[in-house]
Write a protein that holds these residues in place. Sequence first.
Motif, PDB file in Angstrom:
ATOM      1  N   TYR A 242      -7.509 -32.275 -54.442  1.00 12.42           N
ATOM      2  CA  TYR A 242      -8.275 -32.904 -53.652  1.00 12.42           C
ATOM      3  C   TYR A 242      -9.162 -31.216 -53.730  1.00 12.42           C
ATOM      4  O   TYR A 242      -9.423 -31.032 -54.088  1.00 12.42           O
ATOM      5  N   ILE A 374      -7.216 -38.130 -41.811  1.00 14.08           N
ATOM      6  CA  ILE A 374      -6.543 -37.204 -42.940  1.00 14.08           C
ATOM      7  C   ILE A 374      -6.560 -37.776 -44.363  1.00 14.08           C
ATOM      8  O   ILE A 374      -6.817 -39.021 -44.427  1.00 14.08           O
ATOM      9  N   TYR A 376      -4.415 -37.956 -48.605  1.00  9.81           N
ATOM     10  CA  TYR A 376      -3.025 -37.478 -48.803  1.00  9.81           C
ATOM     11  C   TYR A 376      -2.638 -38.444 -49.918  1.00  9.81           C
ATOM     12  O   TYR A 376      -4.059 -39.656 -50.865  1.00  9.81           O
ATOM     13  N   LEU A 380       3.508 -38.138 -50.336  1.00  4.27           N
ATOM     14  CA  LEU A 380       3.242 -36.892 -49.194  1.00  4.27           C
ATOM     15  C   LEU A 380       4.763 -38.702 -48.112  1.00  4.27           C
ATOM     16  O   LEU A 380       5.148 -38.053 -47.419  1.00  4.27           O
ATOM     17  N   LEU A 395       4.190 -41.445 -41.369  1.00  5.64           N
ATOM     18  CA  LEU A 395       2.935 -40.667 -41.250  1.00  5.64           C
ATOM     19  C   LEU A 395       1.916 -40.768 -40.330  1.00  5.64           C
ATOM     20  O   LEU A 395       1.523 -40.289 -39.571  1.00  5.64           O
ATOM     21  N   ALA A 411      -0.704 -29.631 -40.007  1.00  4.95           N
ATOM     22  CA  ALA A 411      -0.619 -30.533 -41.605  1.00  4.95           C
ATOM     23  C   ALA A 411       0.970 -29.633 -42.048  1.00  4.95           C
ATOM     24  O   ALA A 411       1.577 -30.750 -42.495  1.00  4.95           O
ATOM     25  N   ALA A 428       2.939 -33.821 -53.759  1.00  4.04           N
ATOM     26  CA  ALA A 428       2.176 -33.991 -53.030  1.00  4.04           C
ATOM     27  C   ALA A 428       0.398 -33.470 -52.498  1.00  4.04           C
ATOM     28  O   ALA A 428       0.733 -32.409 -52.586  1.00  4.04           O
ATOM     29  N   LEU A 430      -2.427 -32.856 -49.236  1.00  3.05           N
ATOM     30  CA  LEU A 430      -2.961 -33.151 -48.214  1.00  3.05           C
ATOM     31  C   LEU A 430      -4.203 -32.581 -47.030  1.00  3.05           C
ATOM     32  O   LEU A 430      -3.972 -31.162 -47.718  1.00  3.05           O
TER      33      LEU A 430
END
Length: 435
Positions: A242, A374, A376, A380, A395, A411, A428, A430
């Motif tokens: 990220y 969000i 991701y 996830l 989700l 989160a 994962a 996020l």
Amino acid sequence: MIEADRDTDGAGRGGHTGIDYAALFGAVPTPLSVLTPELVIVEANRAYLEITGRGREELIGQYLFDAFPQNPADPDADGMRNLRASLERVLTTRRTDTMVLQRYDIPLPGKADVYEERYWSPVNTPVLGPDGEVTLIINRVEDATAYVRDSLAAPGDPAGRKDPKKPPRPADGRIAEPELYTRARELYEHNERLRRAHAREHEVALTLQKAMLPTHMPLQRRNAAVRYRPAAGSLNVCGDWYDLINLSDDRFAVAVGDVVGRGLEAASVMGQLRSALSASMRVADGPAQALYGLDLYARSLDGALATTTVKVDIDTHTRTLTYSSAGHLPPMLCHPDKLVELLDQATDVPLAARSRPSHRPQAIASYLPGSVLILYTDGLVERRHESIDVGLKRLAESLARHSDRGPEEIADSLLEDLGMSSGTADDAALVVIRL
């Protein structure tokens, strides 16, 4: 002495009343000692005192390795080192550690400078407190000295023993029990080497992760939260990434990506792609152009084929989101009325998937103050034997349910609702942003 717990209603299990646990501990025929996390002996039962030839006054309050020091005549012996390592593992993992047969010589009673050759089979078990931390360690030992001596005895040998590294083999070809002990010990030593190598690799992985992933949010983005969850059993580093960067006073960008594979190799590719995209995000005219430049770079990088990524530019002045995706799952935008919108109008193939590079699509979405965005990775939402649409719906419903909270709480709630709090079978990442 360990304090005895008693049933307040006067009746224990099976109808027994007032069980004296201290007396029970003392009467157990298995040798047991109780250690603090600092490895100080705070209790020992009668069986333990008998096999060590010690009195309570000689052991209680003593540091374990002061009470049973290294044999100075055999400084290379590894019994003490192995026992210490086992106890440290118990403190770190909070799990029982079973050791194979160990040679650990101890001084003869009353003769501190005369050591006796002894063989032990130890098991170390943690006692956890209310906070889950180790408060005591139960050190259980079985004395195998007599058995080892008898098994290795050789008629006609003046010393009455053979070399323990070369145990006898019966004439019928079966493996003698002493040889099983020797092989078990070799396996134990091999596992110890593997454990130390894994610890070094894990340290490298943690250093690599810290070097490749941002540790602080941009100054203007205090209303954002990130979560990074490597797959259970991995080295705590993975191919997901990220990034958040400031573009101007009223513009910032966010991206997530996912490299095929796991471990250090995937993490190395991830680091190079993340760095390239981070640089491209600062100079490109929009997400589509940034991903086009990243696609060109990915074609020259081994391991980058089929990497997915999505980039979103947020303009807080015009309240718009400009986005482009290279095969990645769509970001979700939860509006103040809790309607969740999938940003899926500019999705293209993963990086380097086409025979020739081509320009990427780009789309724009509007948002209202108080919305939640969000981004991701697939770890996830993807579950084995389940459609990806089921995970996406789960989700979206979770996001709508928790969208009134702050980014950090959102989160944590998303991870909890999607069963990620206790680990995951896949990597994962996020990112949660309150707009």
